[in-house]
Design a protein around this motif. Structure first.
Motif, PDB file in Angstrom:
ATOM      1  N   TRP A   1      20.171 -13.830 -10.280  1.00 12.91           N
ATOM      2  CA  TRP A   1      19.668 -14.936 -11.103  1.00 12.91           C
ATOM      3  C   TRP A   1      18.614 -14.514 -12.116  1.00 12.91           C
ATOM      4  N   GLY A   2      18.197 -13.288 -12.082  1.00 14.21           N
ATOM      5  CA  GLY A   2      17.194 -12.822 -13.026  1.00 14.21           C
ATOM      6  C   GLY A   2      17.103 -11.312 -13.008  1.00 14.21           C
ATOM      7  N   VAL A   3      16.385 -10.769 -13.991  1.00 18.34           N
ATOM      8  CA  VAL A   3      16.124  -9.334 -14.060  1.00 18.34           C
ATOM      9  C   VAL A   3      14.608  -9.155 -14.154  1.00 18.34           C
ATOM     10  N   PRO A   4      14.025  -8.291 -13.345  1.00 20.18           N
ATOM     11  CA  PRO A   4      12.566  -8.170 -13.290  1.00 20.18           C
ATOM     12  C   PRO A   4      11.901  -7.918 -14.637  1.00 20.18           C
ATOM     13  N   GLN A   5      10.804  -8.641 -14.828  1.00 14.36           N
ATOM     14  CA  GLN A   5       9.953  -8.468 -16.013  1.00 14.36           C
ATOM     15  C   GLN A   5       8.720  -7.660 -15.645  1.00 14.36           C
ATOM     16  N   GLY A   6       8.261  -7.808 -14.399  1.00 16.62           N
ATOM     17  CA  GLY A   6       7.107  -7.076 -13.875  1.00 16.62           C
ATOM     18  C   GLY A   6       7.083  -7.247 -12.368  1.00 16.62           C
ATOM     19  N   ILE A   7       6.664  -6.235 -11.644  1.00 18.31           N
ATOM     20  CA  ILE A   7       6.708  -6.268 -10.180  1.00 18.31           C
ATOM     21  C   ILE A   7       5.306  -6.381  -9.589  1.00 18.31           C
ATOM     22  N   GLN A   8       5.188  -7.260  -8.601  1.00 14.88           N
ATOM     23  CA  GLN A   8       3.979  -7.349  -7.787  1.00 14.88           C
ATOM     24  C   GLN A   8       4.363  -7.029  -6.348  1.00 14.88           C
ATOM     25  N   VAL A   9       3.612  -6.159  -5.710  1.00 19.04           N
ATOM     26  CA  VAL A   9       3.853  -5.846  -4.313  1.00 19.04           C
ATOM     27  C   VAL A   9       2.521  -5.778  -3.590  1.00 19.04           C
ATOM     28  N   GLY A  10       2.524  -6.195  -2.349  1.00 20.54           N
ATOM     29  CA  GLY A  10       1.287  -6.269  -1.587  1.00 20.54           C
ATOM     30  C   GLY A  10       0.899  -4.960  -0.916  1.00 20.54           C
ATOM     31  N   ALA A  11      -0.400  -4.783  -0.741  1.00 14.89           N
ATOM     32  CA  ALA A  11      -0.938  -3.606  -0.055  1.00 14.89           C
ATOM     33  C   ALA A  11      -2.235  -4.019   0.638  1.00 14.89           C
ATOM     34  N   LEU A  12      -2.779  -3.128   1.430  1.00 15.61           N
ATOM     35  CA  LEU A  12      -4.064  -3.365   2.093  1.00 15.61           C
ATOM     36  C   LEU A  12      -5.166  -2.806   1.212  1.00 15.61           C
ATOM     37  N   PHE A  13      -5.991  -3.674   0.654  1.00 18.71           N
ATOM     38  CA  PHE A  13      -7.142  -3.261  -0.150  1.00 18.71           C
ATOM     39  C   PHE A  13      -8.336  -3.103   0.800  1.00 18.71           C
ATOM     40  N   TYR A  14      -9.115  -2.061   0.606  1.00 16.76           N
ATOM     41  CA  TYR A  14     -10.275  -1.882   1.473  1.00 16.76           C
ATOM     42  C   TYR A  14     -11.471  -1.378   0.671  1.00 16.76           C
ATOM     43  N   ASN A  15     -12.649  -1.842   1.074  1.00 17.03           N
ATOM     44  CA  ASN A  15     -13.907  -1.502   0.425  1.00 17.03           C
ATOM     45  C   ASN A  15     -14.446  -0.215   1.046  1.00 17.03           C
ATOM     46  N   LYS A  16     -14.392   0.862   0.289  1.00 16.50           N
ATOM     47  CA  LYS A  16     -14.778   2.171   0.823  1.00 16.50           C
ATOM     48  C   LYS A  16     -16.246   2.222   1.219  1.00 16.50           C
ATOM     49  N   ASP A  17     -17.099   1.528   0.466  1.00 17.90           N
ATOM     50  CA  ASP A  17     -18.528   1.541   0.800  1.00 17.90           C
ATOM     51  C   ASP A  17     -18.787   0.912   2.164  1.00 17.90           C
ATOM     52  N   LEU A  18     -18.106  -0.210   2.446  1.00 16.83           N
ATOM     53  CA  LEU A  18     -18.319  -0.876   3.737  1.00 16.83           C
ATOM     54  C   LEU A  18     -17.788  -0.025   4.879  1.00 16.83           C
ATOM     55  N   PHE A  19     -16.683   0.669   4.670  1.00 15.02           N
ATOM     56  CA  PHE A  19     -16.164   1.577   5.696  1.00 15.02           C
ATOM     57  C   PHE A  19     -17.148   2.721   5.928  1.00 15.02           C
ATOM     58  N   ASP A  20     -17.673   3.272   4.853  1.00 16.71           N
ATOM     59  CA  ASP A  20     -18.607   4.389   4.987  1.00 16.71           C
ATOM     60  C   ASP A  20     -19.872   3.969   5.725  1.00 16.71           C
ATOM     61  N   GLN A  21     -20.389   2.801   5.386  1.00 14.95           N
ATOM     62  CA  GLN A  21     -21.611   2.320   6.032  1.00 14.95           C
ATOM     63  C   GLN A  21     -21.417   2.092   7.529  1.00 14.95           C
ATOM     64  N   ALA A  22     -20.198   1.686   7.907  1.00 11.73           N
ATOM     65  CA  ALA A  22     -19.924   1.432   9.322  1.00 11.73           C
ATOM     66  C   ALA A  22     -19.443   2.683  10.049  1.00 11.73           C
ATOM     67  N   GLY A  23     -19.191   3.751   9.299  1.00 14.58           N
ATOM     68  CA  GLY A  23     -18.705   4.983   9.925  1.00 14.58           C
ATOM     69  C   GLY A  23     -17.283   4.848  10.431  1.00 14.58           C
ATOM     70  N   VAL A  24     -16.495   4.020   9.769  1.00 16.30           N
ATOM     71  CA  VAL A  24     -15.107   3.782  10.173  1.00 16.30           C
ATOM     72  C   VAL A  24     -14.183   4.553   9.239  1.00 16.30           C
ATOM     73  N   ALA A  25     -13.186   5.234   9.810  1.00 18.96           N
ATOM     74  CA  ALA A  25     -12.230   5.998   9.003  1.00 18.96           C
ATOM     75  C   ALA A  25     -11.370   5.064   8.162  1.00 18.96           C
ATOM     76  N   TYR A  26     -11.028   5.484   6.964  1.00 22.33           N
ATOM     77  CA  TYR A  26     -10.213   4.662   6.062  1.00 22.33           C
ATOM     78  C   TYR A  26      -8.822   4.402   6.651  1.00 22.33           C
ATOM     79  N   PRO A  27      -8.201   3.300   6.261  1.00 23.50           N
ATOM     80  CA  PRO A  27      -6.837   2.994   6.732  1.00 23.50           C
ATOM     81  C   PRO A  27      -5.850   4.086   6.325  1.00 23.50           C
ATOM     82  N   THR A  28      -4.857   4.297   7.163  1.00 19.46           N
ATOM     83  CA  THR A  28      -3.810   5.277   6.863  1.00 19.46           C
ATOM     84  C   THR A  28      -2.443   4.610   6.990  1.00 19.46           C
ATOM     85  N   ALA A  29      -1.415   5.346   6.605  1.00 18.49           N
ATOM     86  CA  ALA A  29      -0.049   4.841   6.706  1.00 18.49           C
ATOM     87  C   ALA A  29       0.403   4.724   8.154  1.00 18.49           C
ATOM     88  N   ASP A  30      -0.360   5.283   9.085  1.00 19.41           N
ATOM     89  CA  ASP A  30      -0.006   5.208  10.505  1.00 19.41           C
ATOM     90  C   ASP A  30      -0.564   3.962  11.187  1.00 19.41           C
TER      91      ASP A  30
END
Length: 443
Positions: A141-170
Motif C-alpha cells: 500500500w505504500g513505499v517508504p519515505q523515511g524509516i523510524q525504528v526503536g532502540a534503547l537510549f541511555y544516559n551515559k553520565d547517569l550510568f557512569d555516576q552509578a558505576g553501572v555498565a552500559y547496555p549491550t546487545a546481550d
C-alpha cells in the motif's frame, strides 16, 4: 512521523468518518503533450519544507514532463486538512503518510493498491522497509519515505555516576530491570536495591516507557505476545506471554523503577523525563536524536533487550508515499516516477538525511559514512540499522487509535494499582476485540 509527533496516534479516529467517503483528486491534468501536474501532500516544519522544495525542484529538472503542486503543513494541521480534502474529493494524488496510518487509509478505501508497481519496479534489496507496507494478504500500500525504528537510549553520565555498565546487545529485559534498580535514586541518593530506599521520594528513575512505539507493546512482543494477530482483526492480548510481560512492567512500577502515568504528567511532557536527565533509559526512535542532541545529552543507543526466550523486537514505522485510489492513471504514473526518484536518487536521499528526521530508505545511503557520521551523536547509529532485522510494525490498522486507547487506559489503571494483572489481561482483550468487531464486521 515528525520528531515530536511520531508516536502520536492522534488523527486516526478523526479520519475515520471522512475516509469512509473515499477520496480522489479534483486536480485536472494540465496536459500539454505528455505534461502532467502532480498534486502532492506532505507534513513539514520550516527546515523540512525548504529541503523538500529543493528536492522537488531537482526532480522537475530531470522530469520536465511533470510539474508538482504541493500542500504542506505541520503534522496535526496536515492530517486535519487531509481529512477535509478526502471528504470533499480533492485530496492530493500522492501524499506522505505517517506509517501508523497507511493500513488505515487502505482499509478505508482511500489509497491505491500498488502491489504491481512495487513487485516490478522497487528493488527490495536496496530500499529499506518495503515489507512493512505489505498486509496479511500480500498487498503493498505504500513505499517508504523515511524509516523510524526503536532502540534503547541511555544516559551515559547517569550510568557512569552509578558505576553501572552500559547496555549491550546481550541484555535481556531482566538485565535492564536489574540495571534500572541501581539507577533509580531517591532524594537521599539511595538506589532501589538499598533497604533504606524511599519510594515516595524518587528523584531519578531507571527506565521510562510510554505510548505505543515507545511503550509496553515492545515488551509484550519481546515476550512472545502482542496485541493483534497478523490479520489485524483479532485480539491476542489474553495470552500467557502477555501476562508475563505485564507482570514484568507492573513489578517495575511498584518498585518505582519506572515513572507511572501520574509521575510522567508531573514533567508536563513524557519526553522531558529523559531530556531533563531524570531517567537513565528510555525506548525511543531515530527522530528523537535531534532533540537529544539539542539538549546536549551525553547519550548513546543499544538494541532493545531480548525476552525470556531470546526473542527481540524493535518497533518500526515506515512513513510512506501512498497514492490516492481515485487518482487518474496519468497521475498515478507520475506519482510512481516520483517514488522511484525518491528511493533511487543518492542526491535526494542524502539531502533528506541532512534534516535528521529519519533513516534514509536507500540502503547504500543509510550505510554510508554520511549517515553513520561518528562526529554526531549517537555514536552507535548502526544499532538502528541492525535493529531492522528484528523490527516489526506496531499492529496499526484502521482503528489503531481506538484500540490503543483501550490498551493504554487500562495500563494506566494497572500501573496506578487500581487493577490486577489478570483483570488487565481480561478487560483489555475484551475491549480491544470489541473495537475491532465494531469496525471490521461492518466491512
Amino acid at each position: 512521523m515528525k520528531k515530536s509527533r511520531f508516536l502520536a496516534a492522534a488523527g486516526i479516529a478523526s479520519l475515520a468518518a471522512a475516509l469512509l467517503v473515499g477520496g480522489c483528486s479534483s486536480q485536472s491534468s494540465t496536459q500539454q503533450g505528455d505534461q502532467v501536474e502532480l498534486y502532492m501532500g506532505y507534513t513539514s516544519d520550516p527546515p523540512t519544507k525548504k529541503k523538500m522544495e529543493g528536492i522537488i525542484a531537482k526532480f522537475e529538472q530531470s522530469h520536465p514532463h511533470i510539474k508538482i503542486k504541493t500542500v504542506t503543513a505541520p503534522y496535526e494541521d496536515f492530517y486535519q486538512k487531509l481529512t477535509t480534502q478526502i471528504a470533499a474529493g480533492n485530496a492530493p494524488d500522492i501524499w506522505q503518510s505517517d506509517g501508523t496510518k497507511v493500513f488505515g487509509f487502505a482499509q478505508r478505501g482511500a489509497i491505491r493498491d500498488i502491489t504491481d508497481y512495487v513487485t516490478k519496479e522497487v528493488n527490495k534489496d536496496e530500499v529499506l522497509g518495503v515489507e512493512f507496507n505489505k498486509d496479511a494478504s500480500g498487498k503493498y500500500w505504500g513505499v517508504p519515505q523515511g524509516i523510524q525504528v526503536g532502540a534503547l537510549f541511555y544516559n551515559k553520565d547517569l550510568f557512569d555516576q552509578a558505576g553501572v555498565a552500559y547496555p549491550t546487545a546481550d541484555w535481556t529485559w531482566d538485565d535492564l530491570k536489574a540495571a534500572a534498580a541501581k539507577l533509580t535514586l531517591d532524594a537521599n541518593g539511595k538506589n532501589a536495591d538499598d533497604p533504606a530506599f524511599d519510594k515516595n521520594a524518587v528523584k531519578q528513575y531507571g527506565f521510562t516507557f510510554f505510548g505505543s512505539s515507545r511503550g509496553a507493546f515492545n515488551i509484550m512482543k519481546a515476550y512472545g505476545g502482542g496485541v493483534l494477530d497478523p490479520t489485524m482483526t483479532q485480539s491476542i492480548v489474553n495470552s500467557p506471554e502477555n501476562k508475563k510481560a505485564v507482570e514484568w512492567m507492573a513489578d517495575g512500577m511498584k518498585r518505582k523503577l519506572f515513572p507511572n502515568p501520574a509521575e510522567l504528567k508531573a514533567f508536563q511532557s513524557n519526553f522531558k523525563v529523559f531530556l531533563s536527565g531524570a531517567t537513565a533509559m528510555q525506548i525511543d526512535i531515530y527522530a528523537a536524536t535531534t532533540s537529544m542532541n539539542g539538549a546536549g545529552l551525553n547519550y548513546d543507543v543499544a538494541p532493545l533487550p531480548k525476552g525470556p526466550d531470546g526473542k527481540r523486537f524493535a518497533p518500526v514505522i515506515a512513513n510512506s508515499w501512498v497514492i490516492n485510489k481515485k487518482a487518474e492513471e496519468q497521475k498515478v504514473k507520475a506519482a510512481q516516477e516520483w517514488i522511484t526518484y525518491w528511493t533511487t536518487s543518492d542526491e535526494a536521499q542524502k539531502e533528506w538525511a541532512e534534516v535528521g528526521e529519519a533513516i534514509p530508505v536507500k540502503k547504500s545511503v543509510a550505510n554510508s559514512e554520511m549517515f553513520l557520521n561518528p562526529s554526531i551523536k549517537p555514536d552507535n547509529k548502526q544499532v538502528f540499522l541492525d535493529s531492522l532485522e528484528f523490527a516489526g510494525t506496531i499492529d496499526t490498522n484502521a482503528v489503531f487509535a481506538e484500540w490503543l486507547k483501550v490498551v493504554t487506559d487500562n495500563l494506566a489503571e494497572l500501573f496506578m494499582d487500581k487493577m490486577s494483572v489478570d483483570d488487565y489481561i481480561t478487560k483489555t482483550d475484551e475491549g480491544v476485540q470489541k473495537v475491532l468487531d465494531e469496525f471490521f464486521k461492518k466491512q
